[in-house]
Scaffold this motif. Structure first.
Motif, PDB file in Angstrom:
ATOM      1  N   SER A 113       3.942 -16.135 -10.001  1.00  0.00           N
ATOM      2  CA  SER A 113       3.879 -15.932  -8.558  1.00  0.00           C
ATOM      3  C   SER A 113       4.841 -14.852  -8.104  1.00  0.00           C
ATOM      4  N   ALA A 114       4.270 -13.685  -7.775  1.00  0.00           N
ATOM      5  CA  ALA A 114       5.069 -12.563  -7.297  1.00  0.00           C
ATOM      6  C   ALA A 114       4.186 -11.663  -6.461  1.00  0.00           C
ATOM      7  N   LEU A 115       4.859 -10.785  -5.715  1.00  0.00           N
ATOM      8  CA  LEU A 115       4.179  -9.870  -4.807  1.00  0.00           C
ATOM      9  C   LEU A 115       4.631  -8.446  -5.104  1.00  0.00           C
ATOM     10  N   PHE A 116       3.664  -7.510  -5.068  1.00  0.00           N
ATOM     11  CA  PHE A 116       3.947  -6.102  -5.286  1.00  0.00           C
ATOM     12  C   PHE A 116       3.305  -5.287  -4.156  1.00  0.00           C
ATOM     13  N   ARG A 117       3.906  -4.123  -3.875  1.00  0.00           N
ATOM     14  CA  ARG A 117       3.429  -3.265  -2.793  1.00  0.00           C
ATOM     15  C   ARG A 117       3.225  -1.844  -3.314  1.00  0.00           C
ATOM     16  N   SER A 118       2.064  -1.272  -3.006  1.00  0.00           N
ATOM     17  CA  SER A 118       1.764   0.114  -3.335  1.00  0.00           C
ATOM     18  C   SER A 118       1.718   0.930  -2.058  1.00  0.00           C
ATOM     19  N   SER A 119       2.232   2.155  -2.112  1.00  0.00           N
ATOM     20  CA  SER A 119       2.130   3.073  -0.980  1.00  0.00           C
ATOM     21  C   SER A 119       1.243   4.263  -1.306  1.00  0.00           C
ATOM     22  N   ASP A 120       0.611   4.259  -2.484  1.00  0.00           N
ATOM     23  CA  ASP A 120      -0.238   5.374  -2.889  1.00  0.00           C
ATOM     24  C   ASP A 120      -1.654   4.924  -3.253  1.00  0.00           C
ATOM     25  N   GLY A 121      -2.133   3.924  -2.526  1.00  0.00           N
ATOM     26  CA  GLY A 121      -3.518   3.499  -2.697  1.00  0.00           C
ATOM     27  C   GLY A 121      -3.794   2.681  -3.934  1.00  0.00           C
ATOM     28  N   GLY A 122      -2.764   2.160  -4.582  1.00  0.00           N
ATOM     29  CA  GLY A 122      -2.962   1.301  -5.742  1.00  0.00           C
ATOM     30  C   GLY A 122      -2.671   1.958  -7.076  1.00  0.00           C
ATOM     31  N   ARG A 123      -2.164   3.186  -7.055  1.00  0.00           N
ATOM     32  CA  ARG A 123      -1.844   3.857  -8.319  1.00  0.00           C
ATOM     33  C   ARG A 123      -0.524   3.362  -8.915  1.00  0.00           C
ATOM     34  N   ASP A 158       1.392  -5.854  13.167  1.00  0.00           N
ATOM     35  CA  ASP A 158       2.793  -5.669  12.800  1.00  0.00           C
ATOM     36  C   ASP A 158       2.909  -5.450  11.296  1.00  0.00           C
ATOM     37  N   PRO A 159       3.311  -4.267  10.820  1.00  0.00           N
ATOM     38  CA  PRO A 159       3.375  -4.017   9.382  1.00  0.00           C
ATOM     39  C   PRO A 159       4.455  -4.814   8.667  1.00  0.00           C
ATOM     40  N   ASP A 160       5.390  -5.399   9.407  1.00  0.00           N
ATOM     41  CA  ASP A 160       6.450  -6.185   8.780  1.00  0.00           C
ATOM     42  C   ASP A 160       6.066  -7.641   8.569  1.00  0.00           C
ATOM     43  N   ARG A 161       4.930  -8.050   9.145  1.00  0.00           N
ATOM     44  CA  ARG A 161       4.504  -9.449   9.017  1.00  0.00           C
ATOM     45  C   ARG A 161       3.425  -9.563   7.948  1.00  0.00           C
ATOM     46  N   LEU A 162       3.583 -10.574   7.108  1.00  0.00           N
ATOM     47  CA  LEU A 162       2.671 -10.795   5.993  1.00  0.00           C
ATOM     48  C   LEU A 162       2.703 -12.272   5.645  1.00  0.00           C
ATOM     49  N   LEU A 163       1.541 -12.812   5.305  1.00  0.00           N
ATOM     50  CA  LEU A 163       1.443 -14.201   4.871  1.00  0.00           C
ATOM     51  C   LEU A 163       0.848 -14.231   3.468  1.00  0.00           C
ATOM     52  N   VAL A 164       1.399 -15.068   2.600  1.00  0.00           N
ATOM     53  CA  VAL A 164       0.859 -15.242   1.256  1.00  0.00           C
ATOM     54  C   VAL A 164       0.666 -16.729   0.995  1.00  0.00           C
ATOM     55  N   ALA A 165      -0.198 -17.034   0.039  1.00  0.00           N
ATOM     56  CA  ALA A 165      -0.378 -18.412  -0.410  1.00  0.00           C
ATOM     57  C   ALA A 165      -0.407 -18.419  -1.927  1.00  0.00           C
ATOM     58  N   MET A 166       0.073 -19.508  -2.488  1.00  0.00           N
ATOM     59  CA  MET A 166       0.161 -19.617  -3.938  1.00  0.00           C
ATOM     60  C   MET A 166      -0.125 -21.042  -4.378  1.00  0.00           C
TER      61      MET A 166
END
Length: 359
Positions: A113-123, A158-166
């Motif tokens: 269970s982890a989260l990752f962020r891309s700023s280049d479209g998934g590359r 709001d780009p700072d708000r995010l919800l995840v479920a696991m």
């Protein structure tokens, strides 16, 4: 219009195309003999198809196609990797493009269970340390399919708000771009724990939200169907009227925040629809009442529909799609009123996503 449906399975990816959402042309497999637990269409600038693939030889990664599967871009090294010594990536469970106001941003949920962020479209992806360092993490357990972040819901404004479920762990929410996270499971029952109403530890199977109602969420739990009207702070049951409260899928209509779709399964120990009747259930009043939709769907259907194996497209009259563990895929061109088979005899279907491509 042309609709393309990406079908991720345990042995590759298939692509189905249709002009009328009744008759289909299917090609594949792409990424043959690789698990494809996550697929996503990114239509913010053109049409990009992303696939979370896992090779038994090369390991897990993310593949990109900008020509609807005619060719694939794959990095020589995995774009998703843990920077910590005590974890290794097992598979990608979710790929979620951010709203159009955040071009290039794509989120990925993984096992463990982890989260990752891309700023280049998934590359390439950056590790979100805030969720990984949460003090609850040592107590998150593996569900039947593994311990994974399988749901990512970016806030539409709001780009700072995010919800995840696991599974397991439940629902978590950030309001500062992932630096800090709070469990948001009040009202979701964990019947399998000594305290059935814990702060965290629930096995939430899927969460959905409509962009026009950012405070409204729907959840399918491991026994339990819920709605939140306050951004996930509290949840109330909407299972009354369903034949069972167990299942995996939860999908919101693209234009109506009060209309949702789910696929009930008899129980956690009996993972097929009640009486073996393949039925999608739809609510048009935010879960107050439910209607069984089965015109064109089979009986003697002794299989399940997984959490990411149901979706809609965003046509003016949206289509609804789902795939099963027995390799059957169905489509409805009219919001679930009638159904047509897209494909059969595929491997286990784990993910289904659809996109409308302008002709």
């Amino acid at each position: 219009m042309t609709v393309v449906v990406a079908i991720g399975t345990r042995k590759g990816l298939w692509l189905a195309r249709s002009e009328d959402r009744v008759t289909w042309e299917v090609d594949g497999p792409h990424h043959a003999m690789q698990e494809v637990y996550a697929v996503a269409f990114d239509t913010r600038a053109g049409v990009r198809l992303l696939a979370g693939v896992a090779s038994p030889h090369f390991g897990p990664g993310v593949s990109i196609s900008d020509d609807l599967g005619a060719s694939w871009e794959e990095s020589s090294s995995s774009p998703i990797a843990f920077p910590v010594q005590d974890a290794a990536l097992e598979r990608v469970w979710q790929l979620q493009p951010a709203p159009a106001s955040q071009p290039g941003v794509v989120w990925a949920g993984t096992q463990p269970s982890a989260l990752f962020r891309s700023s280049d479209g998934g590359r390439s992806f950056e590790f979100v340390e805030g969720l990984w360092n949460h003090p609850h993490r040592p107590e998150w357990e593996a569900g039947f399919g593994g311990q994974a972040v399988h749901t990512i819901v970016p806030d539409p404004v709001d780009p700072d708000r995010l919800l995840v479920a696991m599974s397991t762990g439940g629902v978590y929410r950030t309001a500062d771009g992932g630096k800090s996270w709070e469990a948001r499971n009040k009202g979701i029952k964990a019947y399998f724990l000594p305290d059935p109403w814990p702060e965290f530890g629930q096995c939430v199977h899927k969460v959905a939200q409509h962009p026009s109602s950012p405070s409204r969420f729907y959840a399918q739990n491991h026994h339990g169907v819920y709605r939140s009207d306050d951004g996930g702070d509290t949840w109330q049951s909407i299972a009354e009227g369903l034949p069972t409260d167990f299942g995996f899928a939860m999908v919101v209509h693209p234009h109506d925040p009060d209309t949702i779709f789910t696929f009930p399964i008899e129980a956690d120990g009996r993972r097929f629809p009640p009486e073996g009747r393949c039925r999608v259930y739809r609510s048009q009043d935010a879960g107050a009442t439910w209607q069984a939709l089965g015109a064109g769907l089979p009986d003697d259907f002794w299989t399940a529909v997984m959490r990411d194996a149901m979706c809609t497209d965003d046509a003016s009259v949206p289509g609804v799609y789902f795939g099963s563990r027995s390799g059957e895929v169905y489509a409805s061109p009219d919001e679930g009123e009638t159904w047509h088979r897209v494909a059969a005899h595929l491997p286990d279907v784990m993910s289904v996503r659809a996109a409308v491509i302008p002709t």
